[in-house]
Design a protein around this motif. Structure first.
Motif, PDB file in Angstrom:
ATOM      1  N   PRO A 163     -18.555  -0.349   2.566  1.00 33.20           N
ATOM      2  CA  PRO A 163     -17.703  -1.427   2.029  1.00 33.20           C
ATOM      3  C   PRO A 163     -17.963  -1.720   0.559  1.00 33.20           C
ATOM      4  O   PRO A 163     -17.048  -2.107  -0.174  1.00 33.20           O
ATOM      5  CB  PRO A 163     -18.062  -2.628   2.905  1.00 33.20           C
ATOM      6  CG  PRO A 163     -19.385  -2.297   3.522  1.00 33.20           C
ATOM      7  CD  PRO A 163     -19.401  -0.810   3.683  1.00 33.20           C
ATOM      8  N   TYR A 215      -5.955   0.247  -6.980  1.00 23.69           N
ATOM      9  CA  TYR A 215      -6.935   1.300  -6.696  1.00 23.69           C
ATOM     10  C   TYR A 215      -7.366   1.885  -8.031  1.00 23.69           C
ATOM     11  O   TYR A 215      -6.548   2.417  -8.792  1.00 23.69           O
ATOM     12  CB  TYR A 215      -6.320   2.385  -5.807  1.00 23.69           C
ATOM     13  CG  TYR A 215      -7.168   3.637  -5.685  1.00 23.69           C
ATOM     14  CD1 TYR A 215      -8.514   3.565  -5.345  1.00 23.69           C
ATOM     15  CD2 TYR A 215      -6.609   4.893  -5.917  1.00 23.69           C
ATOM     16  CE1 TYR A 215      -9.291   4.717  -5.231  1.00 23.69           C
ATOM     17  CE2 TYR A 215      -7.375   6.057  -5.810  1.00 23.69           C
ATOM     18  CZ  TYR A 215      -8.712   5.946  -5.473  1.00 23.69           C
ATOM     19  OH  TYR A 215      -9.489   7.079  -5.375  1.00 23.69           O
ATOM     20  N   TYR A 261      -9.670  -3.329  -5.831  1.00 26.26           N
ATOM     21  CA  TYR A 261      -9.803  -4.767  -6.062  1.00 26.26           C
ATOM     22  C   TYR A 261      -8.675  -5.257  -6.974  1.00 26.26           C
ATOM     23  O   TYR A 261      -8.057  -4.473  -7.696  1.00 26.26           O
ATOM     24  CB  TYR A 261     -11.172  -5.113  -6.665  1.00 26.26           C
ATOM     25  CG  TYR A 261     -11.511  -4.400  -7.951  1.00 26.26           C
ATOM     26  CD1 TYR A 261     -11.172  -4.948  -9.190  1.00 26.26           C
ATOM     27  CD2 TYR A 261     -12.168  -3.171  -7.937  1.00 26.26           C
ATOM     28  CE1 TYR A 261     -11.482  -4.302 -10.370  1.00 26.26           C
ATOM     29  CE2 TYR A 261     -12.487  -2.524  -9.119  1.00 26.26           C
ATOM     30  CZ  TYR A 261     -12.146  -3.081 -10.330  1.00 26.26           C
ATOM     31  OH  TYR A 261     -12.449  -2.429 -11.498  1.00 26.26           O
ATOM     32  N   GLU A 301     -10.225   3.203   2.933  1.00 23.74           N
ATOM     33  CA  GLU A 301     -11.561   2.749   2.578  1.00 23.74           C
ATOM     34  C   GLU A 301     -12.505   3.942   2.539  1.00 23.74           C
ATOM     35  O   GLU A 301     -12.172   5.033   3.013  1.00 23.74           O
ATOM     36  CB  GLU A 301     -12.080   1.740   3.607  1.00 23.74           C
ATOM     37  CG  GLU A 301     -12.207   2.341   5.010  1.00 23.74           C
ATOM     38  CD  GLU A 301     -12.642   1.324   6.050  1.00 23.74           C
ATOM     39  OE1 GLU A 301     -12.874   0.168   5.679  1.00 23.74           O
ATOM     40  OE2 GLU A 301     -12.751   1.702   7.224  1.00 23.74           O
ATOM     41  N   TYR A 302     -13.684   3.733   1.951  1.00 18.63           N
ATOM     42  CA  TYR A 302     -14.770   4.700   2.084  1.00 18.63           C
ATOM     43  C   TYR A 302     -15.450   4.452   3.432  1.00 18.63           C
ATOM     44  O   TYR A 302     -15.786   3.312   3.765  1.00 18.63           O
ATOM     45  CB  TYR A 302     -15.787   4.546   0.955  1.00 18.63           C
ATOM     46  CG  TYR A 302     -15.324   5.114  -0.369  1.00 18.63           C
ATOM     47  CD1 TYR A 302     -15.395   6.482  -0.618  1.00 18.63           C
ATOM     48  CD2 TYR A 302     -14.816   4.281  -1.366  1.00 18.63           C
ATOM     49  CE1 TYR A 302     -14.974   7.007  -1.827  1.00 18.63           C
ATOM     50  CE2 TYR A 302     -14.394   4.811  -2.586  1.00 18.63           C
ATOM     51  CZ  TYR A 302     -14.475   6.171  -2.801  1.00 18.63           C
ATOM     52  OH  TYR A 302     -14.053   6.689  -4.000  1.00 18.63           O
ATOM     53  N   TYR A 303     -15.652   5.500   4.188  1.00 14.89           N
ATOM     54  CA  TYR A 303     -16.186   5.379   5.543  1.00 14.89           C
ATOM     55  C   TYR A 303     -17.574   4.739   5.534  1.00 14.89           C
ATOM     56  O   TYR A 303     -18.507   5.231   4.892  1.00 14.89           O
ATOM     57  CB  TYR A 303     -16.238   6.760   6.190  1.00 14.89           C
ATOM     58  CG  TYR A 303     -16.705   6.774   7.626  1.00 14.89           C
ATOM     59  CD1 TYR A 303     -16.005   6.083   8.611  1.00 14.89           C
ATOM     60  CD2 TYR A 303     -17.835   7.484   7.994  1.00 14.89           C
ATOM     61  CE1 TYR A 303     -16.417   6.097   9.929  1.00 14.89           C
ATOM     62  CE2 TYR A 303     -18.265   7.510   9.308  1.00 14.89           C
ATOM     63  CZ  TYR A 303     -17.551   6.810  10.283  1.00 14.89           C
ATOM     64  OH  TYR A 303     -17.979   6.826  11.588  1.00 14.89           O
ATOM     65  N   THR A 320     -16.090   0.811  -1.430  1.00 14.50           N
ATOM     66  CA  THR A 320     -14.661   0.501  -1.309  1.00 14.50           C
ATOM     67  C   THR A 320     -14.284  -0.644  -2.240  1.00 14.50           C
ATOM     68  O   THR A 320     -13.271  -0.588  -2.947  1.00 14.50           O
ATOM     69  CB  THR A 320     -14.312   0.125   0.139  1.00 14.50           C
ATOM     70  OG1 THR A 320     -14.620   1.228   1.005  1.00 14.50           O
ATOM     71  CG2 THR A 320     -12.836  -0.215   0.276  1.00 14.50           C
ATOM     72  N   ALA A 321     -15.124  -1.674  -2.260  1.00 18.47           N
ATOM     73  CA  ALA A 321     -14.846  -2.848  -3.100  1.00 18.47           C
ATOM     74  C   ALA A 321     -14.892  -2.508  -4.586  1.00 18.47           C
ATOM     75  O   ALA A 321     -14.212  -3.146  -5.401  1.00 18.47           O
ATOM     76  CB  ALA A 321     -15.846  -3.959  -2.785  1.00 18.47           C
ATOM     77  N   ARG A 336       0.833  -1.201   0.000  1.00 16.65           N
ATOM     78  CA  ARG A 336       0.000   0.000   0.000  1.00 16.65           C
ATOM     79  C   ARG A 336       0.872   1.257   0.000  1.00 16.65           C
ATOM     80  O   ARG A 336       1.685   1.455   0.889  1.00 16.65           O
ATOM     81  CB  ARG A 336      -0.908   0.011   1.227  1.00 16.65           C
ATOM     82  CG  ARG A 336      -1.833   1.243   1.288  1.00 16.65           C
ATOM     83  CD  ARG A 336      -2.680   1.211   2.547  1.00 16.65           C
ATOM     84  NE  ARG A 336      -3.661   0.135   2.493  1.00 16.65           N
ATOM     85  CZ  ARG A 336      -4.867   0.241   1.939  1.00 16.65           C
ATOM     86  NH1 ARG A 336      -5.239   1.384   1.404  1.00 16.65           N
ATOM     87  NH2 ARG A 336      -5.692  -0.780   1.936  1.00 16.65           N
TER      88      ARG A 336
END
Length: 206
Positions: free
Chosen positions: A57, A69, A65, A52-54, A60-61, A45
């Motif tokens: 999920p 990013y 993936y 992540e997006y707060y 974020t996914a 990373r």
């Protein structure tokens, strides 16, 4: 490391701390000059990339993936490794097999003395999937006409690839914007009935 020399109109080259690729929808790497999505390697990373997006999920996914990013921005890279911005994924117009970014067309139109503001979007077209449309706010002293439309079309055609010129030009008093003043292309697409997915083209048509 030697820094890249600025190239007018280009985003430049990725900084050494990041592994950046232009990728196709299937995750393969694009060829030189081929438009795709800007993706940043996440293993390991890199610094400065979100975790992540707060509390979302699913979102974020959809962004992180297969070890990458996915920025949602499209571009192409030249033979010297310089990146050239095309536009946001949602704004890119798929017309007759081409991926056309509104940014380049808007930039050229804004160079014309008659154009104060403009937004380029796609409208459904039975042959091309989508046709390029320019929604234009004129500068003081200019009036929309068929003659001006032909002039603006020729202006774009001679400054970009010919297939990118706006086949439709609409003149308006104001463009839809956010509270921050950003043009809302999505509002124009919704008004024109343009979905995010292009209609299927007849087999063999490019």
């Amino acid at each position: 490391l030697k820094h890249s020399t600025p190239r007018s109109g280009s985003m430049g080259k990725p900084v050494p701390l990041y592994n950046v690729e232009i990728q196709r929808d299937d995750g393969s790497r694009c060829n030189t000059g081929e438009t795709g999505e800007i993706c940043i390697r996440m293993e390991p990373r890199p610094a400065g990339i979100m975790m992540e997006y707060y509390r979302d999920p699913e979102k974020t996914a959809n962004a992180i993936y297969d070890g990458w990013y996915h920025t949602g921005d499209t571009a192409w890279v030249d033979e010297d490794g310089y990146f050239w911005y095309v536009g946001r994924n949602d704004d890119v117009i798929k017309s007759s097999g081409y991926r056309i970014g509104p940014f380049e067309i808007e930039s050229e139109l804004l160079e014309h003395e008659a154009v104060r503001e403009c937004a380029v979007t796609g409208v459904p077209d039975p042959v091309r999937g989508f046709a390029v449309k320019a929604t234009v706010v004129l500068a003081d002293g200019f009036t929309g006409s068929d003659e001006l439309t032909r002039e603006l079309q020729a202006w774009v055609k001679h400054r970009t690839a010919p297939y990118k010129y706006p086949r439709i030009v609409e003149y308006v008093d104001a463009l839809p914007k956010t509270v921050n003043g950003k043009i809302r292309r999505v509002a124009i697409r919704q008004k024109d009935g343009a979905d995010l997915k292009s209609p299927k083209l007849p087999e063999g048509l490019i």
